[in-house]
Write a protein that holds these residues in place. Structure first.
Motif, mmCIF file in Angstrom:
data_model
loop_
_atom_site.group_PDB
_atom_site.id
_atom_site.type_symbol
_atom_site.label_atom_id
_atom_site.label_comp_id
_atom_site.label_asym_id
_atom_site.label_seq_id
_atom_site.Cartn_x
_atom_site.Cartn_y
_atom_site.Cartn_z
ATOM 1 N N ALA A 25 0.823 -1.182 -0.010
ATOM 2 C CA ALA A 25 0.178 -0.101 -0.193
ATOM 3 C C ALA A 25 0.943 1.383 -0.061
ATOM 4 N N VAL A 26 1.943 1.265 0.715
ATOM 5 C CA VAL A 26 2.935 2.231 0.610
ATOM 6 C C VAL A 26 3.402 2.753 -0.777
ATOM 7 N N GLU A 27 3.810 1.551 -1.291
ATOM 8 C CA GLU A 27 4.319 1.769 -2.660
ATOM 9 C C GLU A 27 3.379 2.248 -3.625
ATOM 10 N N GLU A 28 1.939 1.594 -3.560
ATOM 11 C CA GLU A 28 1.118 2.122 -4.427
ATOM 12 C C GLU A 28 0.769 3.522 -4.150
ATOM 13 N N ALA A 29 0.477 3.864 -2.963
ATOM 14 C CA ALA A 29 0.222 5.336 -2.604
ATOM 15 C C ALA A 29 1.382 6.352 -3.329
ATOM 16 N N ALA A 30 2.464 6.006 -2.973
ATOM 17 C CA ALA A 30 3.892 6.818 -3.548
ATOM 18 C C ALA A 30 3.642 6.899 -5.069
ATOM 19 N N ALA A 31 3.223 5.762 -5.565
ATOM 20 C CA ALA A 31 3.309 5.572 -7.042
ATOM 21 C C ALA A 31 2.194 6.783 -7.487
ATOM 22 N N GLY A 32 1.119 6.609 -6.764
ATOM 23 C CA GLY A 32 -0.122 7.637 -7.086
ATOM 24 C C GLY A 32 -0.180 8.935 -6.889
ATOM 25 N N GLY A 33 1.179 9.218 -6.400
ATOM 26 C CA GLY A 33 1.283 10.885 -6.269
ATOM 27 C C GLY A 33 0.965 11.424 -4.739
ATOM 28 N N ALA A 34 0.500 10.490 -3.799
ATOM 29 C CA ALA A 34 0.144 10.804 -2.556
ATOM 30 C C ALA A 34 1.066 11.336 -1.796
ATOM 31 N N ALA A 35 1.243 12.451 -0.820
ATOM 32 C CA ALA A 35 1.926 12.685 0.049
ATOM 33 C C ALA A 35 1.944 11.945 1.279
ATOM 34 N N MET A 36 0.755 11.349 1.643
ATOM 35 C CA MET A 36 0.524 10.651 2.943
ATOM 36 C C MET A 36 -0.323 9.472 2.683
ATOM 37 N N LEU A 37 -0.270 8.464 3.288
ATOM 38 C CA LEU A 37 -1.022 7.289 3.458
ATOM 39 C C LEU A 37 -1.723 7.101 4.732
ATOM 40 N N PHE A 38 -2.911 6.786 4.885
ATOM 41 C CA PHE A 38 -3.534 6.720 6.032
ATOM 42 C C PHE A 38 -3.968 5.245 6.018
ATOM 43 N N THR A 39 -3.803 4.330 7.099
ATOM 44 C CA THR A 39 -4.204 3.095 7.311
ATOM 45 C C THR A 39 -5.164 2.838 8.461
ATOM 46 N N PRO A 40 -6.065 1.828 8.537
ATOM 47 C CA PRO A 40 -7.029 1.624 9.546
ATOM 48 C C PRO A 40 -6.348 1.136 10.986
ATOM 49 N N GLU A 41 -7.325 1.216 11.960
ATOM 50 C CA GLU A 41 -6.887 0.770 13.326
ATOM 51 C C GLU A 41 -6.753 -0.806 13.064
ATOM 52 N N MET A 42 -5.879 -1.140 13.958
ATOM 53 C CA MET A 42 -5.205 -2.566 14.097
ATOM 54 C C MET A 42 -4.735 -3.165 12.929
#
Length: 275
Positions: A25-42
């Motif tokens: 998900a980190v890699e996909e978010a970065a490839a999509g141009g995001a400045a920040m990734l948010f993930t769920p609880e637990m």
């Protein structure tokens, strides 16, 4: 405008598999141009079998999921709000439900332990006693991030507006509410409470959520949301796992707060007279 990514997960009972999903998900978010990734609880482990889960619980500095996400964030040059992990607190018997804010070099910039714990018996027969396994946090947190001053909360905190008032008093313009909401409470209250918190605080709400039937048998509501300060839903991810993007314009916070200056009109509440 700042581009963000949200991971809607179906976290399971194997931390290694969960870590791989987070790194992807980190890699996909970065490839999509995001400045920040948010993930769920637990995000690292979702297992209501406490005996089985205990073998996978670590101190934060030893947690393999946290380590993998920090390394991935550094490699991708991406900030990550790791919604929460279950981590040990030294020799204390109860755990922490702890959020981690990770910067683009992979350092932990801030942490937040869930303040309000979910103890409830539902009409469906489900019974949850979060306080039996977790200790409540003792501090509210706002941190500077690429998306602006970010207030931290976790799931059940959503139901306590005093927390969100404290976060806006401390300068928050965006609030993260990572969650693993049950289906009955999600269907009844998720959207309306998320929109209410955004409206009353005049903030963007970013709520990355768990979704679907998990390996441990529980079912979570999904519908990861981004809500604007006017209460408009900018992103709703539905009920399936995946990654999605949204745009945040902090200038909209100032426009909305000028249009309805409720934050400027707040007063200390005097003692209540009960008649």
């Amino acid at each position: 405008m700042t581009r963000i990514a949200l991971l809607q997960a179906r976290t399971g009972i194997d931390p290694d598999a969960n870590a791989r999903a987070l790194v992807a998900a980190v890699e996909e978010a970065a490839a999509g141009g995001a400045a920040m990734l948010f993930t769920p609880e637990m995000s690292g482990l979702l297992d209501r079998d406490r005996t089985r889960a205990a073998a996978n619980l670590r101190l934060p500095e030893e947690d393999p999921v946290l380590g993998a996400v920090r390394e991935a964030a550094a490699n991708a040059g991406l900030w990550v709000h790791l919604g929460s992990l279950a981590v040990r607190r030294g020799d204390e018997p109860r755990l922490a439900n702890r959020a981690f804010l990770i910067d683009d070099p992979g350092a932990v910039r801030a942490t937040y332990d869930k303040l309000h714990l979910f103890d409830v018996d539902l009409a469906t027969g489900e019974s949850w006693r979060e306080s039996a396994a977790y200790a409540p946090g003792e501090a509210a947190v706002v941190a500077e991030t690429p998306v602006g001053p970010l207030g931290l909360s976790i799931c059940y905190d959503l139901r306590f507006p005093d927390l969100f008032r404290a976060l806006t008093d401390a300068g928050a313009k965006v609030v993260a509410i990572p969650a693993a909401f049950t289906v009955p409470t999600g269907e009844a209250h998720w959207h309306v409470l998320m929109r209410a918190r955004a409206i009353e605080a005049g903030v963007f709400v970013v709520a990355a959520a768990q979704a679907g039937r998990h390996e441990d048998g529980r079912e979570t509501y999904g519908h990861s949301l981004v809500v604007g300060p006017w209460g408009d839903v900018l992103l709703d991810m539905g009920s399936e796992p995946g990654l999605a993007f949204a745009e945040i314009d902090l200038a909209e916070v100032d426009r909305v707060r000028a249009r309805v200056p409720a934050l400027d009109h707040r007063r200390p509440i005097p003692p209540v007279t009960r008649l």
